[in-house]
Design an enzyme around this catalytic site. Structure first.
Site, PDB file in Angstrom:
ATOM      1  N   ASP A 143      -9.543   5.983  -2.567  1.00  0.00           N
ATOM      2  CA  ASP A 143      -8.439   6.509  -3.380  1.00  0.00           C
ATOM      3  C   ASP A 143      -9.052   7.216  -4.594  1.00  0.00           C
ATOM      4  OD1 ASP A 143      -9.307   4.493  -5.008  1.00  0.00           O
ATOM      5  OD2 ASP A 143      -7.337   3.595  -5.347  1.00  0.00           O
ATOM      6  N   TYR A 166      -5.838   6.758   4.373  1.00  0.00           N
ATOM      7  CA  TYR A 166      -5.992   5.757   3.324  1.00  0.00           C
ATOM      8  C   TYR A 166      -5.288   4.446   3.693  1.00  0.00           C
ATOM      9  CZ  TYR A 166      -4.987   3.147  -0.819  1.00  0.00           C
ATOM     10  OH  TYR A 166      -4.860   2.103  -1.687  1.00  0.00           O
ATOM     11  N   GLU A 212       0.826  -1.211   0.000  1.00  0.00           N
ATOM     12  CA  GLU A 212       0.000   0.000   0.000  1.00  0.00           C
ATOM     13  C   GLU A 212       0.859   1.259   0.000  1.00  0.00           C
ATOM     14  OE1 GLU A 212      -3.028   0.389  -0.664  1.00  0.00           O
ATOM     15  OE2 GLU A 212      -3.609  -1.713  -0.631  1.00  0.00           O
TER      16      GLU A 212
END
Ligand code: SF4
Length: 323
Positions: free
Chosen positions: A136, A118, A36
């Protein structure tokens, strides 16, 4: 159509269509975390080789924590935005100092350096099944089209609406991590910035943009302007070592290494022009001209294999190799 039906459609589509990516195999919190962070502002295909190399060298949080920062940056070099690598390293050290166990909730992840809204939601949902939405750019685009929102991509109101929409879908899904990934995957492969393949989309019919003009949403953002920068660098090599300096903390690539810049007005006599390279970083378009210094006495020389080079540094040394 209710959220449970939409979630079921998305999950069925994801099970059939998901791309086979290295971080989707052997899912564990550490692997999800690394992927990520690497995927922020970087394309999937560009991340793949870096991810595999990284996992081979730093297979778990303990291996990352004991590594020297220079080595960590070397394994990151080429992905850009080096602050992310430094934060990863700092977070790994903090986890190990506290006993070595990675957090198990979104709130726990949020406390680690470099882990924002996020990333914490992505890890908590994918690795631990926490029912939190992940928003996102892909999810924002989907929400703008699905709900027919007249909002620009960088409008905070769009972020909030997307979070609300994805939140309803995620709580209705038996596998929150897969649901979040399904939304992001759909935005990356079917409902993309330049095309909307509604015919093959699991949301078709329920989506407010079906049959309309999906590409009109989200509304365009105002683009920040590029800044043009001209630089000159001194290049020199002797006995396998090259002239390199470490970049300043306040610069574009703090802590990385590259050939030193020539100051305005600095004497260029005896230097041989080698060529020019172009490089783009943080909204700056750089044109860097290299000068070979054949008279360099080798003092302060560095083995370029042993330090993390900046992207610009690598391009400049490429000129030296070809000279
Ligand atoms: S139906 Fe079309 S516009 Fe709506 S989400 Fe799917 S691809 Fe995008």
């Amino acid at each position: 159509m209710d959220s449970a039906t939409l979630s079921a459609r998305l999950l069925a589509w994801y099970a059939r269509r998901r791309r086979d990516l290295p971080w989707r195999r052997d899912v564990n919190p550490y692997r999800v975390w690394i992927s990520e962070v690497m995927l922020q502002q970087t394309r999937v295909e560009a991340v793949r080789p870096f991810y595999e190399r990284w996992l081979a060298r730093f297979p778990d949080v303990a291996a990352l924590a004991v590594a020297e920062e220079e080595e960590v940056l070397r394994y990151w070099a080429g992905l850009g935005y080096y602050r992310r690598a430094r934060m990863l390293h700092a977070a790994a050290r903090r986890v190990v100092a506290a006993g070595g166990e990675l957090p198990r909730s979104r709130a726990g992840w949020r406390e680690l350096p470099g882990v924002g809204e996020y990333t914490s939601a992505a890890i908590a949902s994918i690795a631990f099944g926490e029912a939190v939405p992940v928003v996102d750019g892909n999810v924002k685009r989907l929400a703008a089209r699905f709900l027919a929102l007249e909002l620009a991509a960088d409008d905070r109101a769009l972020h909030r609406k997307a979070e609300e929409w994805a939140g309803q879908l995620v709580v209705a899904a038996p596998a929150p991590g897969d649901l979040n990934q399904a939304l992001m995957e759909l935005g990356a492969t079917v409902c993309t910035p330049r095309a909307a393949d509604c015919e093959h989309c699991p949301l078709v019919g329920a989506c407010a943009s079906t049959g309309g003009d999906p590409l009109a949403r989200p509304l365009p953002t105002r683009r920040p302007r590029w800044r043009e920068v001209r630089l000159e660098h001194r290049l020199a090599r002797r006995d396998g070592r090259v002239l390199l300096v470490q970049c300043r903390e306040s610069g574009w690539t703090p802590g990385l290494w590259e050939p030193p810049r020539l100051a305005v007005g600095e004497d260029r006599s005896g230097l041989i022009p080698l060529g020019t390279v172009r490089h783009v970083i943080s909204r700056h378009r750089i044109e860097a001209t290299a000068f070979l210094d054949p008279g360099w006495d080798g003092s302060g020389g560095v083995d370029p294999e042993r330090v993390p080079l900046s992207g610009l540094g690598r391009k400049l040394l490429g000129l030296l190799d070809r000279a």
